[in-house]
Design an enzyme around this catalytic site. Structure first.
Site, short mmCIF file in Angstrom:
data_model
loop_
_atom_site.label_atom_id
_atom_site.label_comp_id
_atom_site.label_asym_id
_atom_site.label_seq_id
_atom_site.Cartn_x
_atom_site.Cartn_y
_atom_site.Cartn_z
N LYS A 1 0.86 -1.19 0.00
CA LYS A 1 0.00 0.00 0.00
C LYS A 1 0.90 1.23 0.00
O LYS A 1 1.72 1.41 0.89
CB LYS A 1 -0.90 -0.01 1.24
CG LYS A 1 -2.01 1.02 1.16
CD LYS A 1 -3.03 0.70 0.07
CE LYS A 1 -4.24 -0.04 0.60
NZ LYS A 1 -5.09 -0.54 -0.49
N THR B 1 -3.10 -5.52 0.63
CA THR B 1 -2.57 -4.17 0.84
C THR B 1 -3.49 -3.40 1.79
O THR B 1 -3.04 -2.51 2.52
CB THR B 1 -2.39 -3.40 -0.48
OG1 THR B 1 -3.66 -3.12 -1.05
CG2 THR B 1 -1.53 -4.18 -1.46
N HIS C 1 19.77 28.65 -10.34
CA HIS C 1 20.49 29.80 -10.90
C HIS C 1 19.75 31.12 -10.64
O HIS C 1 18.52 31.19 -10.80
CB HIS C 1 20.66 29.63 -12.41
CG HIS C 1 21.38 28.36 -12.80
ND1 HIS C 1 22.66 28.08 -12.39
CD2 HIS C 1 20.99 27.30 -13.54
CE1 HIS C 1 23.03 26.89 -12.88
NE2 HIS C 1 22.02 26.41 -13.58
O1 LIG Z 1 28.93 25.36 -9.12
C1 LIG Z 1 28.82 25.13 -10.34
N1 LIG Z 1 29.22 23.94 -10.86
C2 LIG Z 1 29.12 23.63 -12.18
O2 LIG Z 1 29.52 22.51 -12.62
C3 LIG Z 1 28.56 24.62 -13.02
N2 LIG Z 1 28.31 24.66 -14.36
C4 LIG Z 1 27.75 25.87 -14.63
O3 LIG Z 1 27.38 26.26 -15.77
N3 LIG Z 1 27.64 26.61 -13.48
C5 LIG Z 1 28.14 25.85 -12.46
N4 LIG Z 1 28.27 26.07 -11.13
#
Ligand SMILES: O=c1[nH]c(=O)c2[nH]c(=O)[nH]c2[nH]1
Length: 302
Positions: free
Chosen positions: A12, A58, A266
């Site tokens: 389950k 289950t 990012h």
């Molecule tokens: O800390 C990072 N590692 C990476 O391997 C990587 N590659 C990237 O484009 N930016 C970063 N930053």
């Protein structure tokens, strides 16, 4: 050529159980779990002929989760997983393997019986038991029964126990560089000596010995990861990953290894100079995807 049944398991998935513990003074404690059970064993007949004589339904597995939460309480997700996995393998001759995966959703206390759900962090635990030996790996530990385990189950098979967390979102607004990387025909990324470093930690650690207090290990591991992230001057997220894993193993002697998955969330500086403003990077675009994904395991030597 014949056709045969390969590896199989059943159970389950995602039984949501919320346990309220009521103290005599009216204070309540709340534990909020999502429990997934998967059993294996002598299950050929049900697959090949539909004979269900060896099948623990289950639905019964779900009921057991609720009954054990009531009867034994939930000391920690790891201990509760051990209790269930031991029960299923010890109580049914036909069931020789159990995997119990648990997510715990943390709640913050607002008052004696009021709570608010904590952000995105989810605590995880995973227990694997096989009466023919642990699922894999040299560092599996013979598991003592949790304090609240029924006596009949104390002499059961070895267990592999994992703890962890997901959704721990962390950000450093400086002390992060990324320079000196390979430049080829397709590279456009500029070197940076000052950037935002942000991630949502997905961590899973394996116990080599079972502690008396799983909650203390969880707290120590989480705090060590956070302190290492905040305290590391980062030249890459890979370097930060290793620092975080190392800090966890140093803080927690019961752990053999930790696997980390760190999305690089990012943040791109927005150029405000076209608006007549200065170039200092103070405004960022938080990009959703694609994202870098840095994965690694940190383990004790040997
Ligand atoms: O800390 C990072 N590692 C990476 O391997 C990587 N590659 C990237 O484009 N930016 C970063 N930053």
């Amino acid at each position: 050529m014949g056709i045969v049944l390969g590896p199989n398991r059943y159970g389950k998935a995602e039984t949501r159980v919320v346990r309220v513990s009521r103290a005599a003074d009216g204070t309540h404690a709340l534990t909020d779990l999502n429990v997934s059970v998967a059993l294996s064993g002598d299950l050929v007949d049900t697959h090949l002929t539909g004979d269900n004589a060896n099948v623990l339904p289950t639905d019964t597995q779900k009921n057991t989760v609720y009954a054990f939460a009531k009867q034994h309480g939930i000391a920690s997700p790891e201990a509760f997983g051990l209790l269930l996995a031991r029960h299923f393998t010890a109580s049914q001759e036909t069931i020789t393997g159990a995997r119990v995966e648990i997510e715990e959703y943390p709640w913050n206390r607002l008052g004696p019986h009021s709570f608010s759900r904590e952000g995105s962090l989810v605590r995880t635990a995973s227990v694997r038991i096989s009466s023919s030996g642990p699922a894999s790996g040299p560092a599996s530990a013979p598991a003592p029964a949790p304090a609240s385990a029924p006596a009949s189950e104390s002499a059961s098979a070895p267990a592999e126990v994992f703890g962890g967390l997901t959704g721990l979102t962390l950000l450093n607004s400086t002390d992060s560089e990324f320079t000196g990387f390979i430049v080829d025909d397709y590279t456009t990324l500029a070197e940076t000596s000052d950037r935002i470093l942000a991630t949502a930690v997905d961590a899973r650690w394996r116990f080599s010995s079972l502690p008396a207090d799983f909650n203390a290990v969880f707290g120590a591991a989480r705090d060590a990861m956070i302190a290492a992230f905040a305290g590391t001057y980062s030249y890459s997220l890979q370097q930060t990953l290793f620092a975080m894993g190392k800090a966890v193993l140093e803080a927690c002697p019961d752990l053999a290894e930790i696997r980390l998955r760190l999305p690089n969330k990012h943040h791109f500086a927005v150029d405000c100079t076209p608006f007549g403003l200065d170039a200092a990077p103070e405004v960022f675009h938080a990009d959703d995807r694609p994202y870098g994904l840095i994965e690694g395991t940190v383990l004790r030597e040997g």
